[in-house]
Design a protein around this motif. Structure first.
Motif, short mmCIF file in Angstrom:
data_model
loop_
_atom_site.label_atom_id
_atom_site.label_comp_id
_atom_site.label_asym_id
_atom_site.label_seq_id
_atom_site.Cartn_x
_atom_site.Cartn_y
_atom_site.Cartn_z
N ILE A 115 32.65 18.00 11.47
CA ILE A 115 31.59 18.86 12.01
C ILE A 115 30.71 18.03 12.95
O ILE A 115 30.35 16.90 12.64
CB ILE A 115 30.72 19.54 10.93
CG1 ILE A 115 30.12 18.52 9.96
CG2 ILE A 115 31.48 20.59 10.17
CD1 ILE A 115 29.05 19.13 9.05
N LYS A 116 30.38 18.65 14.07
CA LYS A 116 29.42 18.05 14.99
C LYS A 116 28.08 18.72 14.73
O LYS A 116 28.03 19.94 14.56
CB LYS A 116 29.86 18.30 16.44
CG LYS A 116 30.97 17.37 16.91
CD LYS A 116 31.23 17.51 18.39
CE LYS A 116 32.32 16.57 18.85
NZ LYS A 116 31.81 15.30 19.40
N THR A 117 27.04 17.94 14.70
CA THR A 117 25.72 18.51 14.44
C THR A 117 24.63 17.56 14.93
O THR A 117 24.87 16.36 15.05
CB THR A 117 25.52 18.79 12.93
OG1 THR A 117 24.21 19.32 12.72
CG2 THR A 117 25.70 17.56 12.07
N ASP A 118 23.45 18.12 15.19
CA ASP A 118 22.30 17.26 15.50
C ASP A 118 21.48 16.98 14.24
O ASP A 118 20.41 16.37 14.30
CB ASP A 118 21.44 17.84 16.64
CG ASP A 118 20.92 19.24 16.33
OD1 ASP A 118 21.17 19.75 15.21
OD2 ASP A 118 20.26 19.83 17.22
N ALA A 119 21.97 17.44 13.07
CA ALA A 119 21.26 17.17 11.81
C ALA A 119 21.43 15.69 11.43
O ALA A 119 22.50 15.12 11.64
CB ALA A 119 21.84 18.03 10.69
N PRO A 120 20.39 15.06 10.85
CA PRO A 120 20.57 13.69 10.36
C PRO A 120 21.53 13.67 9.17
O PRO A 120 21.70 14.70 8.50
CB PRO A 120 19.16 13.27 9.94
CG PRO A 120 18.41 14.54 9.75
CD PRO A 120 19.04 15.58 10.62
N ILE A 121 22.09 12.52 8.89
CA ILE A 121 23.11 12.44 7.82
C ILE A 121 22.52 12.89 6.47
O ILE A 121 23.23 13.51 5.66
CB ILE A 121 23.75 11.03 7.74
CG1 ILE A 121 24.94 11.07 6.77
CG2 ILE A 121 22.73 9.96 7.40
CD1 ILE A 121 25.85 9.88 6.82
N SER A 122 21.22 12.65 6.23
CA SER A 122 20.61 13.06 4.95
C SER A 122 20.72 14.58 4.78
O SER A 122 20.98 15.09 3.69
CB SER A 122 19.15 12.62 4.89
OG SER A 122 18.48 13.09 6.05
N GLU A 123 20.54 15.32 5.88
CA GLU A 123 20.63 16.79 5.83
C GLU A 123 22.08 17.24 5.66
O GLU A 123 22.35 18.24 4.99
CB GLU A 123 20.05 17.40 7.11
CG GLU A 123 18.54 17.28 7.20
CD GLU A 123 17.83 18.09 6.10
OE1 GLU A 123 18.20 19.25 5.89
OE2 GLU A 123 16.92 17.52 5.45
#
Ligand SMILES: C[S@@+](CC[C@H](N)C(=O)[O-])C[C@H]1O[C@@H](n2cnc3c(N)ncnc32)[C@H](O)[C@@H]1O
Length: 361
Positions: free
Chosen positions: A345-353
């Motif tokens: 998955i590509k995302t702009d969420a930080p890894i913690s999220e």
């Protein structure tokens, strides 16, 4: 001798000529791409012609004008000429190497197709000499094992880059190839305007337009840099520049970072062109190629991704559905699948999220 019908072309494959039916989908994509680019009567150099199928299809199906077909193998010449005659395509057929041709001709081309055995790297420099402002280039590499880090020394030697031998390898490989091309192109005052990048099966193919000018060339080189990846927590980051400051420690867990590159960190695709390709798709396009274009069209165009199974293994929890993780993140963050890894998955969420979403999925 084998007779094939592909797209609108009828091709005879003679002994000595290379033809891989498994690459029909990629040839379909190339035809569709040129149609979406919308140029008409453009000059084409099919620089690694084999049977001549690409040049012939571009003429029959994608509005090409003057076609020049080149192959270093003398044994292919009669076959290419025969196929041009069968398909009523006029053009020049030359038994020359790319290197010799590009250093002797005075012609430049509006479209150049490069599809060698293995790496495209040794041909890029010479092909720049027959390029002009606005030339559309399509280049394939099938040395994916090298670009993906199975033979790191071969990657240092051919691309001047450190590969990523982990779940990011196919995207990193694609970006290493583009970064390599951007560096060569800039020596000729060309910048890259990326249109499409495809990593599939055993190949990588990149589609771009060359924009002439010192500013364009510098801007293009400025879009290269390095990636870093943590083998412990599987987080990644990237830094633009030729000599950026990169931490040797992971900002998430403090473990040692693996640094890879130099590579392209700019966009891989042009969504306008992809949208046109999706809208244009004729019925006879290879179904796998159709699915691939759909997947690429819906992927976020930012560097790198998280592999859901690699993260669950790292966290010591059972398998979770990628779709559910995407649902958990959607709304709060940009998120998409990626054609580089069906588990990614590509995302702009930080890894913690991302980890919270995985635990809650
Ligand atoms: C993978 S095949 C091309 C297949 C073709 N494009 C297709 O889609 O069916 C590569 C071709 O490039 C030719 N070739 C290899 N090195 C070359 C060079 N330096 N200059 C021109 N042609 C070359 C080979 O003889 C071979 O026919």
């Amino acid at each position: 001798m084998q007779r094939v019908v592909e797209g609108r072309a009828r091709i005879t494959v003679r002994q000595n000529a290379f033809y891989n039916p498994k690459m029909k989908g990629l040839r379909d994509i190339s035809v569709l791409f040129l149609r979406a680019m919308g140029a008409k009567k453009y000059s084409v150099l099919d620089s690694t012609a084999a049977t001549g199928i690409r040049g012939i299809r571009y003429r029959l199906e994608a509005g090409a004008g003057k076609v020049t077909l080149l192959d270093i193998n003398k044994g292919t010449l009669a076959g290419i000429k025969g196929n041009m005659k069968t398909n009523k395509v006029k053009g020049s057929v030359l038994n020359q190497s790319i290197q010799k041709f590009c250093n002797t001709t005075e012609d430049t081309f509006q479209v150049i197709d490069l599809d060698p055995f293995g790496t495209a790297a040794p041909y890029i420099y010479d092909l720049m000499k027959v390029s002009e402002d606005g030339t559309v280039m399509m280049a394939t590499c099938t040395d994916t094992a090298v670009l993906c880090g199975a033979h790191p020394q071969a990657c240092y030697k051919t691309y001047g880059a450190v590969p990523a031998h982990n779940e990011l390898c196919h995207e990193a490989a694609t970006r290493i190839l583009i970064g390599f091309i951007a560096k060569i192109a800039s020596q000729f005052n060309f910048g890259l305007d990326m249109k499409l990048s495809v990593s599939n099966l055993h190949y990588i193919r990149v589609f771009f337009v060359l924009r002439h000018g010192a500013k364009e060339a510098v801007e293009s080189v400025k879009r290269t840099g390095f990636g870093s990846f943590c083998n412990q927590c599987r987080s990644f980051s990237y830094s633009f520049g030729l000599a950026p400051k990169i931490s040797g420690r992971c900002s998430n867990c403090g473990s040692e970072n693996l640094i890879f590159g130099p590579l392209w960190l700019g966009n891989l695709h042009d969504k306008k062109v992809l949208g046109k390709m999706a809208a244009l798709q004729p019925d006879d396009i290879d179904p796998d190629a159709k699915r691939l274009i759909g997947r690429i069209n819906s992927e976020m165009d930012t560097p790198f991704f998280y592999s859901v199974p690699k993260l669950t293994r790292q966290l010591g929890i059972g398998a979770v559905s990628k779709r559910k993780v995407i649902e958990k993140l959607a709304g709060r963050y940009a998120v998409s699948e990626t054609h580089f890894d069906l588990d990614g998955i590509k995302t702009d969420a930080p890894i913690s999220e991302v980890i919270k979403a995985i635990k809650g999925a």
